[in-house]
Design an enzyme around this catalytic site. Structure first.
Site, PDB file in Angstrom:
ATOM      1  N   ARG B 232     -85.390 115.501 -68.761  1.00 47.19           N
ATOM      2  CA  ARG B 232     -86.459 114.810 -69.468  1.00 47.19           C
ATOM      3  C   ARG B 232     -87.137 113.877 -68.462  1.00 47.19           C
ATOM      4  O   ARG B 232     -86.491 113.368 -67.540  1.00 47.19           O
ATOM      5  CB  ARG B 232     -85.898 113.974 -70.632  1.00 47.19           C
ATOM      6  CG  ARG B 232     -85.420 114.819 -71.807  1.00 47.19           C
ATOM      7  CD  ARG B 232     -86.588 115.389 -72.586  1.00 47.19           C
ATOM      8  NE  ARG B 232     -86.173 116.192 -73.730  1.00 47.19           N
ATOM      9  CZ  ARG B 232     -86.021 117.509 -73.712  1.00 47.19           C
ATOM     10  NH1 ARG B 232     -86.239 118.202 -72.621  1.00 47.19           N
ATOM     11  NH2 ARG B 232     -85.665 118.153 -74.811  1.00 47.19           N
ATOM     12  N   GLU B 261     -95.756 112.858 -70.705  1.00 46.09           N
ATOM     13  CA  GLU B 261     -96.437 114.155 -70.787  1.00 46.09           C
ATOM     14  C   GLU B 261     -97.525 114.100 -71.863  1.00 46.09           C
ATOM     15  O   GLU B 261     -97.325 113.476 -72.911  1.00 46.09           O
ATOM     16  CB  GLU B 261     -95.422 115.237 -71.159  1.00 46.09           C
ATOM     17  CG  GLU B 261     -94.383 115.427 -70.073  1.00 46.09           C
ATOM     18  CD  GLU B 261     -93.223 116.313 -70.501  1.00 46.09           C
ATOM     19  OE1 GLU B 261     -92.176 116.237 -69.847  1.00 46.09           O
ATOM     20  OE2 GLU B 261     -93.375 117.075 -71.469  1.00 46.09           O
ATOM     21  N   HIS B 279     -93.745 121.347 -68.355  1.00 47.84           N
ATOM     22  CA  HIS B 279     -92.624 121.450 -69.305  1.00 47.84           C
ATOM     23  C   HIS B 279     -92.454 122.869 -69.839  1.00 47.84           C
ATOM     24  O   HIS B 279     -92.570 123.112 -71.049  1.00 47.84           O
ATOM     25  CB  HIS B 279     -92.792 120.451 -70.462  1.00 47.84           C
ATOM     26  CG  HIS B 279     -91.489 120.100 -71.120  1.00 47.84           C
ATOM     27  ND1 HIS B 279     -91.224 118.853 -71.654  1.00 47.84           N
ATOM     28  CD2 HIS B 279     -90.365 120.819 -71.337  1.00 47.84           C
ATOM     29  CE1 HIS B 279     -89.987 118.837 -72.151  1.00 47.84           C
ATOM     30  NE2 HIS B 279     -89.458 120.020 -71.980  1.00 47.84           N
TER      31      HIS B 279
END
Lengths: 290, 313
Positions: B232, B261, B279
């Site tokens: 993460r 993000e 991602h």
């Protein structure tokens, strides 16, 4: 002083030359060999041997020291890297972010899994074996085509390249360029690989019929390609630049810093061995070639 | 089950949406112009939430849904779900373990190869016609490099197995030592970082692991070290990472995740020793479908009073 031709240079110095150091870019023909009255050794830094007149060397008793397995790990690493890049769109995604498209365009297209892919290795020499070993760890199923079936190898063997392509999701070119392998990957083989198939080339560009491959890529008849070599380097067909399903590499698959340093040591080691009448470190054994 | 309200927190996958719509009354939270009004309107019909790495179920959302019975996450990570609150209220939680392990591990190795062998940079080099002006630089060999893994769970083990095929020695840090593996254990992340060439974040995000990659770890990894983050964004102190890369105190980075993000620090765009991905750790057709099938399977099992497939709480 003018510019001497290669022949003039060789004629002037031939009597004192005992060895040749070559890369892969210039062919050494019987004509060149004849200009040199007593070369005993050719040391080549290339991965392949197709630039050397091998039968002539054998006839004249000229020893050849090659690169051995020096490049195999780097080449295998790059073949795997190119495959993951094509399937998971790594270079495309990196461009996407650098062009600041992620915030505005959002969702990025999905790629494809490696596990379960049928990977057909063309040429199961030291490079092909290193590729196989790596991809097995990702859950790929390895198949191969080679000059001869290898009795100690468990992977399924296909004597016919077309049959290999029909049974593969991915083809990885790891073989030498010879008369038999020139343009071996032709339109028929590419169509057999199919519209979701991926081709990776870290071997010699001429193993693939580049024009046919271009056509297949443009028409969506194959799924994608990872290419380190091209027929007219450094001129790369511009149509490839518009494609997101190809990853392009400037013939550097074998060139990590570590390997180049090891190459230097190998070349020096081979010369030292020859001039002190010791066995070469990486001799090319002629009768294994033809 | 068509009357059951299922709240999807954000747009995540078309196949999942389509399948949810066939079975339930799907409510798309991201389309609401006024979120609190939307919740007030639908609160009595919403019995399930489908979340992911971007939008889960925090305490506020859980409190505003009195009929909530189950949170099914389209991810394996649970950092966006208030697990304590769910336990307190008897709300079930499911995730999508195992089906995505391969993809995340494959991408980790892909990032290592892309950073060390400069795959994206050399692709750019060819496409911009620079090859005609000169050969590309030498890159760094991957085979044989020491790989340090933070978190030796499913994903960490899968990364180790792949890296071993490249003759990479494997070192690791984990909450507890795993003597059954033959890998070398380090009792702290800093010591691990000082003793590897490539450091991979493969652990879950919790209070303890937030900013597990900080200045001290980055310094220990050093000028030739490479950081790979497929965990993460909040595992990494991002401003520290950016300045280390810009100042050449860190050798390189392969990043699939970021703290905010889809914002990515612009200072990274000019660097040739980083690879940046949006991602996509689980981003394959096959895996997203398998993840979606697990979400649907868990929801159906719950509403049919059968055992959940992949329960967490």
């Amino acid at each position: 002083m003018g510019i001497t031709t290669q022949d003039q240079f060789l004629t002037a110095h031939a009597h004192s030359v005992q060895a040749l150091l070559l890369s892969g870019t210039h062919p050494v023909t019987s004509d060149t060999l004849r200009l040199l009255p007593s070369p005993g050794l050719i040391v080549t830094t290339s991965a392949g041997l197709n630039h050397i007149d091998l039968p002539e060397c054998q006839r004249r008793g000229i020893s050849i020291a090659g690169a051995g397995n020096l490049y195999s790990e780097d080449l295998a690493d790059l073949a795997v890297g190119l495959l993951i890049d094509v399937l998971r769109k790594i270079s495309v995604a990196d461009r996407y972010i650098r062009r600041q498209l992620w915030p505005s365009k959002g969702e990025f297209p999905l790629g494809f899994k490696l596990r379960g892919k049928q990977v057909g290795i063309v040429g199961l020499g030291s490079i092909g074996l290193e590729v196989a070993k790596r991809l097995e760890a990702f859950g790929c199923n390895i198949l191969y085509n080679s000059r001869r079936k290898k009795p100690s190898i468990q992977y399924p063997y296909y004597s016919n390249i077309l049959e290999l392509a029909k049974n593969s999701d991915v083809l990885i070119i790891c073989c030498e360029l010879t008369e038999q392998t020139r343009h071996m990957i032709n339109k028929e083989v590419l169509l057999a690989l199919g519209k979701e198939g991926v081709i990776i080339n870290v071997g010699h560009s001429a193993v693939i019929d580049e024009q046919e491959m271009m056509g297949c890529l443009m028409r969506g008849e194959i799924g994608g390609a990872g290419l380190d070599v091209f027929e007219k380097e450094p001129d790369v067909p511009k149509q490839l630049f518009a494609l997101d399903n190809v990853v392009l590499s400037p013939h550097r698959a074998a060139h990590s810093q570590e390997t180049i340093l090891a190459l230097r040591d190998l070349v020096v080691g081979n010369f030292e061995a020859f001039f002190s009448n010791k066995p070469l470190l990486t001799p090319v054994i002629m009768n294994q070639l033809f | 089950m068509k009357s059951i309200g299922v709240l999807m927190t954000c747009h995540m996958d078309s196949y999942l949406e389509q399948e949810l719509e066939k079975r339930f009354n799907l409510l798309r939270f991201w389309t609401a112009t006024e979120k609190s009004t939307f919740l007030a309107t639908h609160k009595n019909s919403i019995r399930a939430v489908v979340g992911n790495a971007f939008g889960g179920a925090d305490a506020e959302l859980i409190e505003s849904l009195p009929k909530l019975e189950i949170v099914a996450s389209f991810s394996v990570g649970l950092d966006k779900i208030d697990l304590a609150k769910c336990k307190e209220k008897g709300i079930r939680v499911t995730n999508t373990p195992d089906v995505l392990t391969d993809d995340v591990a494959d991408l980790s190795i892909g990032l290592m190869l892309a950073v060390l062998r400069k795959l994206c940079e050399s692709d750019r080099y060819v496409r911009s016609d620079k090859w005609k002006k000169g050969d590309y630089t030498l890159t760094t060999k991957f085979t044989g490099k020491t790989v340090g893994i933070i978190g030796l769970g499913r994903i960490g083990m899968a990364v180790a197995k792949r890296a071993e095929a490249f003759s990479c020695p494997i070192h690791y840090y984990s909450r507890t030592e795993k003597p059954e593996t033959k890998y070398k254990y380090y009792p702290s992340v800093v010591e691990l970082a000082a003793n590897c060439d490539i450091l991979v974040v493969a652990c879950s995000l919790t209070e303890e692991t937030r900013h597990i990659i900080d200045r001290e770890v980055i310094d220990a990894l050093g000028r030739k070290g490479v950081l790979i983050n497929v965990g993460r964004g909040r595992h990494v102190d991002e401003p520290e990472l950016v300045s280390a890369l810009v100042e050449c105190r860190l050798g390189g980075a392969g990043l699939d995740v970021f703290e905010h993000e889809p914002e990515v620090p612009e200072e990274l765009f000019g660097l040739d020793n980083v690879v940046l991905l949006p991602h996509v750790g689980t981003g394959t057709v096959e895996t997203r479908q398998a993840m979606a099938d697990l979400v649907i399977g868990n929801l159906e099992a719950h509403f049919q009073k059968k055992p959940l497939l992949t329960p967490v709480v």
